[in-house]
Design a protein around this motif. Sequence first.
Motif, PDB file in Angstrom:
ATOM      1  N   GLU A  21      40.454  14.531  38.860  1.00 25.27           N
ATOM      2  CA  GLU A  21      41.243  13.381  38.426  1.00 25.27           C
ATOM      3  C   GLU A  21      40.780  12.086  39.081  1.00 25.27           C
ATOM      4  O   GLU A  21      40.862  11.008  38.473  1.00 25.27           O
ATOM      5  CB  GLU A  21      42.727  13.625  38.724  1.00 25.27           C
ATOM      6  N   LYS A  22      40.256  12.162  40.290  1.00 24.39           N
ATOM      7  CA  LYS A  22      39.787  10.958  40.971  1.00 24.39           C
ATOM      8  C   LYS A  22      38.597  10.335  40.234  1.00 24.39           C
ATOM      9  O   LYS A  22      38.449   9.106  40.196  1.00 24.39           O
ATOM     10  CB  LYS A  22      39.419  11.270  42.418  1.00 24.39           C
ATOM     11  N   ALA A  23      37.756  11.181  39.648  1.00 20.60           N
ATOM     12  CA  ALA A  23      36.617  10.675  38.880  1.00 20.60           C
ATOM     13  C   ALA A  23      37.105   9.956  37.629  1.00 20.60           C
ATOM     14  O   ALA A  23      36.549   8.927  37.229  1.00 20.60           O
ATOM     15  CB  ALA A  23      35.683  11.823  38.501  1.00 20.60           C
ATOM     16  N   LEU A  24      38.153  10.484  37.025  1.00 18.97           N
ATOM     17  CA  LEU A  24      38.750   9.830  35.857  1.00 18.97           C
ATOM     18  C   LEU A  24      39.369   8.494  36.260  1.00 18.97           C
ATOM     19  O   LEU A  24      39.227   7.487  35.538  1.00 18.97           O
ATOM     20  CB  LEU A  24      39.814  10.738  35.231  1.00 18.97           C
ATOM     21  N   ASP A  25      40.037   8.473  37.401  1.00 20.45           N
ATOM     22  CA  ASP A  25      40.620   7.218  37.911  1.00 20.45           C
ATOM     23  C   ASP A  25      39.535   6.165  38.137  1.00 20.45           C
ATOM     24  O   ASP A  25      39.720   4.980  37.835  1.00 20.45           O
ATOM     25  CB  ASP A  25      41.362   7.471  39.228  1.00 20.45           C
ATOM     26  N   ALA A  26      38.402   6.600  38.667  1.00 14.05           N
ATOM     27  CA  ALA A  26      37.292   5.675  38.926  1.00 14.05           C
ATOM     28  C   ALA A  26      36.769   5.091  37.618  1.00 14.05           C
ATOM     29  O   ALA A  26      36.431   3.898  37.549  1.00 14.05           O
ATOM     30  CB  ALA A  26      36.179   6.393  39.677  1.00 14.05           C
ATOM     31  N   TYR A  27      36.699   5.918  36.590  1.00  8.30           N
ATOM     32  CA  TYR A  27      36.233   5.442  35.278  1.00  8.30           C
ATOM     33  C   TYR A  27      37.205   4.419  34.695  1.00  8.30           C
ATOM     34  O   TYR A  27      36.790   3.374  34.183  1.00  8.30           O
ATOM     35  CB  TYR A  27      36.059   6.612  34.322  1.00  8.30           C
ATOM     36  N   LEU A  28      38.492   4.707  34.788  1.00 10.67           N
ATOM     37  CA  LEU A  28      39.494   3.776  34.274  1.00 10.67           C
ATOM     38  C   LEU A  28      39.461   2.450  35.043  1.00 10.67           C
ATOM     39  O   LEU A  28      39.654   1.382  34.454  1.00 10.67           O
ATOM     40  CB  LEU A  28      40.888   4.407  34.345  1.00 10.67           C
ATOM     41  N   THR A  29      39.203   2.531  36.335  1.00  9.11           N
ATOM     42  CA  THR A  29      39.067   1.310  37.133  1.00  9.11           C
ATOM     43  C   THR A  29      37.843   0.517  36.688  1.00  9.11           C
ATOM     44  O   THR A  29      37.888  -0.715  36.571  1.00  9.11           O
ATOM     45  CB  THR A  29      38.940   1.656  38.630  1.00  9.11           C
ATOM     46  N   ASN A  30      36.765   1.226  36.410  1.00  7.28           N
ATOM     47  CA  ASN A  30      35.551   0.576  35.916  1.00  7.28           C
ATOM     48  C   ASN A  30      35.820  -0.142  34.595  1.00  7.28           C
ATOM     49  O   ASN A  30      35.393  -1.286  34.394  1.00  7.28           O
ATOM     50  CB  ASN A  30      34.445   1.618  35.729  1.00  7.28           C
ATOM     51  N   LEU A  31      36.563   0.503  33.701  1.00  4.84           N
ATOM     52  CA  LEU A  31      36.887  -0.120  32.425  1.00  4.84           C
ATOM     53  C   LEU A  31      37.756  -1.358  32.625  1.00  4.84           C
ATOM     54  O   LEU A  31      37.566  -2.378  31.956  1.00  4.84           O
ATOM     55  CB  LEU A  31      37.606   0.873  31.515  1.00  4.84           C
TER      56      LEU A  31
END
Length: 246
Positions: free
Chosen positions: A61-71
Amino acid sequence: MKLIIVNIWMLLFFSFPWESESIPHSDSFSGLADHSQWNQLLKKYVDNDGNVNYQAFKKDEKALDAYLTNLAQSEPNATSSTSEKLAYFINLYNAATVKLILENYPIKSIKDIKKPWDKEWIKVGTKLYSLGDIEHKVLRKMNEPRIHFAINCASYSCPKLLNEAFVSSKLETQLQNATIDFINDPKRNVIANEKINISHIFKWFKGDFTENGSIVNYVQSYSKIKIRNEAKIDFIDYDWRLNETK
């Protein structure tokens, strides 16, 4: 004399209008969102039927959070192409939907979550969006009805969650394939010459599909089975169960 010549040469060199193409630009420099991390997560946790291994995904889930932050930090701007904007908001919608499920997992349906499409929590620049905002106020305003077969609502009757990220360079092919796949999927649409039993998506968003003809005309454009113009239309009950791998 040598010093004067050197100074003149340096002045000419640094004032010459060199072509900007000689300097490489990365996606991050140009402001384009990087969807590679989302692509990796999709390939890892989504099967070819569009079902998700949410239990395993929870560990990443942390990797998904990082992607959403990038977006959130890479929102499209005035110079972004239509395909870049579509890819950005389709991926954002799908990634945010997965995040919503993971936050509430285990659940049996996205509809078990209170107002899943209305809460404004998805950050884009300085603004907050809901899933409903992204679908209705952004994507549907872009006059591309095939987005309905690219965004996924975490349910079995929804179009499949593609196990690769949408990218501007091949968006046309991805949207076309997603539409053909959905319309010809007998689990989601049952098509015959005289009658079509189709997804409620065509009922809920009828106006998006009928700007240039009827629902039958639209389905016929992608169907592998020939349909009569006078074919009867019925709508299949929507299965809101979670699109989880079994």
